[in-house]
Design a protein around this motif. Sequence first.
Motif, short mmCIF file in Angstrom:
data_model
loop_
_atom_site.label_atom_id
_atom_site.label_comp_id
_atom_site.label_asym_id
_atom_site.label_seq_id
_atom_site.Cartn_x
_atom_site.Cartn_y
_atom_site.Cartn_z
N THR A 97 -3.54 9.35 2.18
CA THR A 97 -4.10 10.62 1.68
C THR A 97 -3.73 10.78 0.17
O THR A 97 -4.38 10.97 -0.70
CB THR A 97 -4.05 12.03 2.41
OG1 THR A 97 -4.51 11.52 3.87
CG2 THR A 97 -4.89 13.18 1.87
N VAL B 175 -10.85 10.95 1.12
CA VAL B 175 -9.44 11.61 1.03
C VAL B 175 -9.72 12.42 2.49
O VAL B 175 -8.63 12.49 3.38
CB VAL B 175 -9.26 12.24 -0.01
CG1 VAL B 175 -8.03 13.14 0.11
CG2 VAL B 175 -9.03 11.16 -1.12
N GLU B 176 -10.56 13.35 2.63
CA GLU B 176 -10.70 14.30 3.56
C GLU B 176 -10.76 13.86 4.96
O GLU B 176 -10.13 14.18 5.88
CB GLU B 176 -11.82 15.21 3.30
CG GLU B 176 -12.15 16.58 4.00
CD GLU B 176 -10.62 17.34 4.04
OE1 GLU B 176 -10.16 18.07 4.80
OE2 GLU B 176 -9.65 17.32 2.74
N ASP C 105 -5.10 10.96 -3.47
CA ASP C 105 -5.13 12.18 -4.05
C ASP C 105 -3.67 12.76 -4.02
O ASP C 105 -3.25 13.48 -3.24
CB ASP C 105 -5.97 13.00 -3.36
CG ASP C 105 -6.12 14.58 -4.08
OD1 ASP C 105 -5.47 14.69 -5.08
OD2 ASP C 105 -6.58 15.39 -3.15
N PHE D 76 -7.56 12.35 5.93
CA PHE D 76 -6.28 13.56 6.11
C PHE D 76 -6.67 14.16 7.61
O PHE D 76 -5.73 14.49 8.15
CB PHE D 76 -6.49 14.56 4.94
CG PHE D 76 -5.70 15.89 5.13
CD1 PHE D 76 -4.34 15.73 5.17
CD2 PHE D 76 -6.29 17.03 5.65
CE1 PHE D 76 -3.59 16.84 5.55
CE2 PHE D 76 -5.58 18.24 5.84
CZ PHE D 76 -4.28 18.00 5.72
N ASP E 223 -1.55 19.86 1.45
CA ASP E 223 -1.40 19.86 2.77
C ASP E 223 -0.80 18.62 3.47
O ASP E 223 -0.28 18.40 4.53
CB ASP E 223 -2.88 20.08 3.31
CG ASP E 223 -3.27 21.78 3.28
OD1 ASP E 223 -2.24 22.60 3.04
OD2 ASP E 223 -4.44 21.93 3.34
N ALA E 224 -1.14 17.45 2.59
CA ALA E 224 -0.85 16.00 3.16
C ALA E 224 0.71 16.17 2.96
O ALA E 224 1.40 15.56 3.88
CB ALA E 224 -1.55 15.03 2.32
N HIS F 174 -2.68 16.38 -3.16
CA HIS F 174 -3.13 16.96 -1.71
C HIS F 174 -1.83 17.84 -1.28
O HIS F 174 -1.16 17.22 -0.46
CB HIS F 174 -3.44 15.77 -0.83
CG HIS F 174 -4.44 16.10 0.28
ND1 HIS F 174 -4.03 17.06 1.15
CD2 HIS F 174 -5.92 15.89 0.47
CE1 HIS F 174 -5.11 17.28 1.97
NE2 HIS F 174 -6.08 16.62 1.56
#
Length: 221
Positions: A163, A137-138, A167, A141, A172-173, A170
């Motif tokens: 992303t 995921v990270e 998740d 992203f 921020d996404a 998330h």
Amino acid sequence: MEDKNTLGVQYMQQGKYEEAVKCFNEAIEANPNDPVGYINFGNVLAAVGEEEKALKFFQKAIELDDSAAAAYYSIGSLYYNRQQFLQAKDMFEKAIQKGMENADVFFMLGMSLMFLEQPRLALPYLQRAVELNENDVEAIFQFGLCLAQLEFVDEAMKQFHKTIQLDENHADAYYNLGVAYAYKEDVQTALNMFTKALAIQPDHLLAGHGKKLMEKALKQH
């Protein structure tokens, strides 16, 4: 003596550092010219915050075998944690030159370059990290953020959508999708994205600001 190293790594993953130290110590005593024991011992020291001592073990591993890619990677990680991104970058590059080919090393090199504000150089490494680990995921992203910085908006949006598929919390996404939709002048979708980011993380200041701007824009239509 590979089994002592293997056992030590298992202990380390369980957070049993004292047992891990004992195993790596035995591995080094049994085989003092094998860099693996030193790298493992250094990783335990780094995990418990003994960074200076850890560095000595990594350097010893490199003295024994200057192609020990894992030692360069571990030194890079130490520098990275200290926010010494230029030194970190050099070490991660060295690890790759010495044959390390996993997603982590490409991700860490890409991130070091992002912190050095060199997104164009970071892009291929973050892309490689995602190719090697499609569910990270990270990495996905951060690849999206890198694309966005380079103004590849559509490509970036794909990564932010990915992303969220992996998740759904998330924040921020969602926030970055909001920014992208705002850029594309799709005000309503942008507002929805900022609202979703705030539902997940109510103190997301940037999403709060974005939401206000979109609400204002909708009123003016």
